[in-house]
Write a protein that holds these residues in place. Structure first.
Motif, mmCIF file in Angstrom:
data_model
loop_
_atom_site.group_PDB
_atom_site.id
_atom_site.type_symbol
_atom_site.label_atom_id
_atom_site.label_comp_id
_atom_site.label_asym_id
_atom_site.label_seq_id
_atom_site.Cartn_x
_atom_site.Cartn_y
_atom_site.Cartn_z
ATOM 1 N N LYS A 117 43.642 43.718 47.397
ATOM 2 C CA LYS A 117 43.443 42.516 46.595
ATOM 3 C C LYS A 117 42.953 42.865 45.192
ATOM 4 C CE LYS A 117 41.134 38.022 46.642
ATOM 5 N NZ LYS A 117 40.232 37.121 47.407
ATOM 6 N N ILE A 118 42.016 43.823 45.128
ATOM 7 C CA ILE A 118 41.499 44.246 43.825
ATOM 8 C C ILE A 118 42.609 44.893 42.997
ATOM 9 C CG2 ILE A 118 39.873 45.795 42.667
ATOM 10 C CD1 ILE A 118 38.004 45.447 45.031
ATOM 11 N N ALA A 119 43.432 45.694 43.662
ATOM 12 C CA ALA A 119 44.536 46.355 42.954
ATOM 13 C C ALA A 119 45.505 45.327 42.393
ATOM 14 C CB ALA A 119 45.251 47.323 43.884
ATOM 15 N N GLU A 120 45.842 44.323 43.189
ATOM 16 C CA GLU A 120 46.790 43.302 42.743
ATOM 17 C C GLU A 120 46.232 42.489 41.580
ATOM 18 O OE1 GLU A 120 47.613 41.041 46.216
ATOM 19 O OE2 GLU A 120 49.102 42.456 47.012
ATOM 20 N N SER A 121 44.902 42.292 41.566
ATOM 21 C CA SER A 121 44.294 41.442 40.543
ATOM 22 C C SER A 121 43.975 42.184 39.256
ATOM 23 C CB SER A 121 43.003 40.804 41.090
ATOM 24 O OG SER A 121 43.272 40.021 42.232
ATOM 25 N N TRP A 122 43.591 43.464 39.370
ATOM 26 C CA TRP A 122 43.050 44.161 38.207
ATOM 27 C C TRP A 122 43.828 45.410 37.787
ATOM 28 C CZ3 TRP A 122 39.587 41.485 35.570
ATOM 29 C CH2 TRP A 122 38.851 40.515 36.235
ATOM 30 N N LEU A 123 44.540 46.023 38.707
ATOM 31 C CA LEU A 123 45.243 47.263 38.376
ATOM 32 C C LEU A 123 46.738 47.042 38.151
ATOM 33 C CD1 LEU A 123 43.521 49.702 40.917
ATOM 34 C CD2 LEU A 123 42.989 49.382 38.496
ATOM 35 N N ASP A 124 47.377 46.321 39.070
ATOM 36 C CA ASP A 124 48.822 46.108 38.981
ATOM 37 C C ASP A 124 49.277 45.436 37.681
ATOM 38 O OD1 ASP A 124 49.090 47.336 41.376
ATOM 39 O OD2 ASP A 124 49.419 45.513 42.559
ATOM 40 N N PRO A 125 48.528 44.433 37.157
ATOM 41 C CA PRO A 125 48.995 43.806 35.912
ATOM 42 C C PRO A 125 49.132 44.795 34.759
ATOM 43 C CG PRO A 125 47.348 42.424 36.963
ATOM 44 C CD PRO A 125 47.366 43.726 37.723
#
Length: 441
Positions: free
Chosen positions: A36-44
């Motif tokens: 979830k953290i990756a999708e919200s803060w890293l992936d963008p």
């Protein structure tokens, strides 16, 4: 990053970004819901970097192919060069597929697994007519918008040939494409300088999302892919370069390291194209007219990692996991689908998934099992892409060596420092252009 870091060599910046990305991803994974953290803060942020790379692919490939087609006649028979290039594409892909099958049968990645957690995979049966539609699109604008690079290559070849056929009136438009080619390479180089930052977010996202524990059930499959890639990369290509190219494999790896490294990090053969082309011309000594044709073509239809090794190992994995016995005929069908299929599926979004779906469909294996492999696709995509790029660089060296289009002095000399200046345009007046700005790569 400290301003001093930007003065490091390019590969050192990427290594630092990878180390920091792995550390950050591991920390995030331990905090809780890493996905979830990756999708919200890293992936963008990683997505912005990959989008910048992809948005310039269409004009870059179009300009490179159009200009190079007309210049090929200056270095030899167009038909012979094209036939040799395609022939070596097929041969090296067949070798990669054989290695993938052998590793799959020895390692047995699908044996002894429990129930795997899969991800939703939108797959549908891929037919040979769909491949032909990819190759000859009815609407070139629609093909460009959909990312059908293979159809774009077909159109660009026809356009380049037509510009040559109309003579003097076509030279003005050819010159325009020549200028577009140079401008697009300059833009690419600006984006390439962001690679350390993009690499940090991309690697951190993979580690944060999956973590060591989630990879355990498919560790044998992942290991089989990396093993097959290593065999092709460090045994298959070097043997071909030494025996048929009569050049040093060590110098090949030394010359092409920036492109291989960038392919591993970006997981995109098309994004690596500008660097691969500069490496091929400035370090391997392949004549620009031929390199400007062969590299875009290879980046479109030459996928030894995604289209040969991966579907071969994955097909055996699916068969073993589902308890399905395969015979000699099935293995031959896998090889045929892997070798020929990539010629028609390359340049489409998710070529590895398309190639795998085509292979499973050809052999009659269930597509439902694809979802298990999608869960770790990002982890193995880096190795697959690095091998794709290596194959795309190897074949033009072999062909150029046999046709007298390889400058051995350049190939054997100390690697030239790659610069932000665009690679020499085929037939262009590179010597008259502004002196290159130095960039540590």
């Amino acid at each position: 990053m400290s301003p001093r870091v930007w003065k490091w060599q390019f590969w050192q910046q990427i290594v630092l970004a990878l180390v920091l990305g792995v550390a950050a991803g591991a920390l995030i994974n331990n905090l809780g819901d890493g996905k979830k953290i990756a999708e919200s803060w890293l992936d963008p942020f990683g997505g912005v970097y990959t989008s910048l790379l992809r948005v310039i692919v269409v004009p870059l490939v179009l300009a490179a192919i159009v200009v190079s087609v007309g210049r090929l006649r200056n270095v030899g028979s167009v038909a012979r060069l094209t036939a040799k290039t395609l022939g070596w594409f097929v041969i090296t892909s067949a070798i990669a597929t054989a290695i993938g099958l052998a590793v799959g049968l020895v390692v047995r990645p699908g044996v002894g697994l429990g129930t795997l957690a899969g991800e939703a995979a939108e797959t549908e049966e891929v037919t040979w007519t769909q491949i032909l539609d990819n190759l000859f699109p009815s609407n070139i604008v629609e093909a460009m918008s959909e990312g059908n690079i293979l159809g774009l290559v077909t159109f660009a070849v026809l356009l380049g040939a037509a510009l040559v056929a109309v003579g003097e009136r076509g030279e003005r438009l050819t010159a325009l494409f020549d200028d577009l080619y140079v401008v697009m390479q300059k833009i690419v180089w600006w984006v390439v300088r962001l690679t350390p930052i993009g690499s940090f977010f991309l690697i951190a996202s993979v580690v944060a999302t999956y973590g060591p524990s989630s990879l355990a059930p498919l560790a044998k499959f992942t290991g089989a892919i990396y093993l097959a890639v290593a065999i092709m990369l460090f045994v298959g290509y070097p043997v071909l370069l030494r025996v048929f190219g009569r050049v040093s494999p060590l110098k090949f790896f030394r010359n092409t390291w920036p492109a291989l490294q960038f392919g591993f990090v970006s997981s995109s053969s098309l994004a690596t194209l500008p660097i691969a082309q500069k490496v091929q011309i400035e370090r391997n000594g392949v004549q620009p007219e031929y390199a400007s044709f062969a590299q875009p073509l290879g980046a479109t239809i030459k996928f030894d990692g995604c289209g040969a090794i991966y579907p071969a190992v994955a097909a055996i994995f699916v068969a073993q996991y589902m308890g399905i016995s395969l015979g000699v005929t099935d293995y031959l069908l896998i090889a045929l689908a892997a070798v020929i299929g990539q010629l028609g599926t390359g340049g489409t979004p998710g070529p590895a998934l398309v190639a795998l779906t085509l292979t499973l469909t050809t052999v009659g294996l269930p597509l439902q099992a694809v979802g298990y492999l999608i869960a770790i696709d990002k982890v193995i995509d880096m190795a697959r892409t690095a091998l794709n790029v290596a194959g795309q660089l190897t074949v033009p060296v072999l062909v150029a060596r046999s046709e007298g289009l390889l400058d051995e002095k350049v190939y054997n000399a100390a690697p030239a420092e790659l610069t932000s200046e665009a690679a020499p345009a085929p037939g262009g007046d590179g010597a008259a252009r502004k002196a290159p700005e130095p960039a540590a790569v």
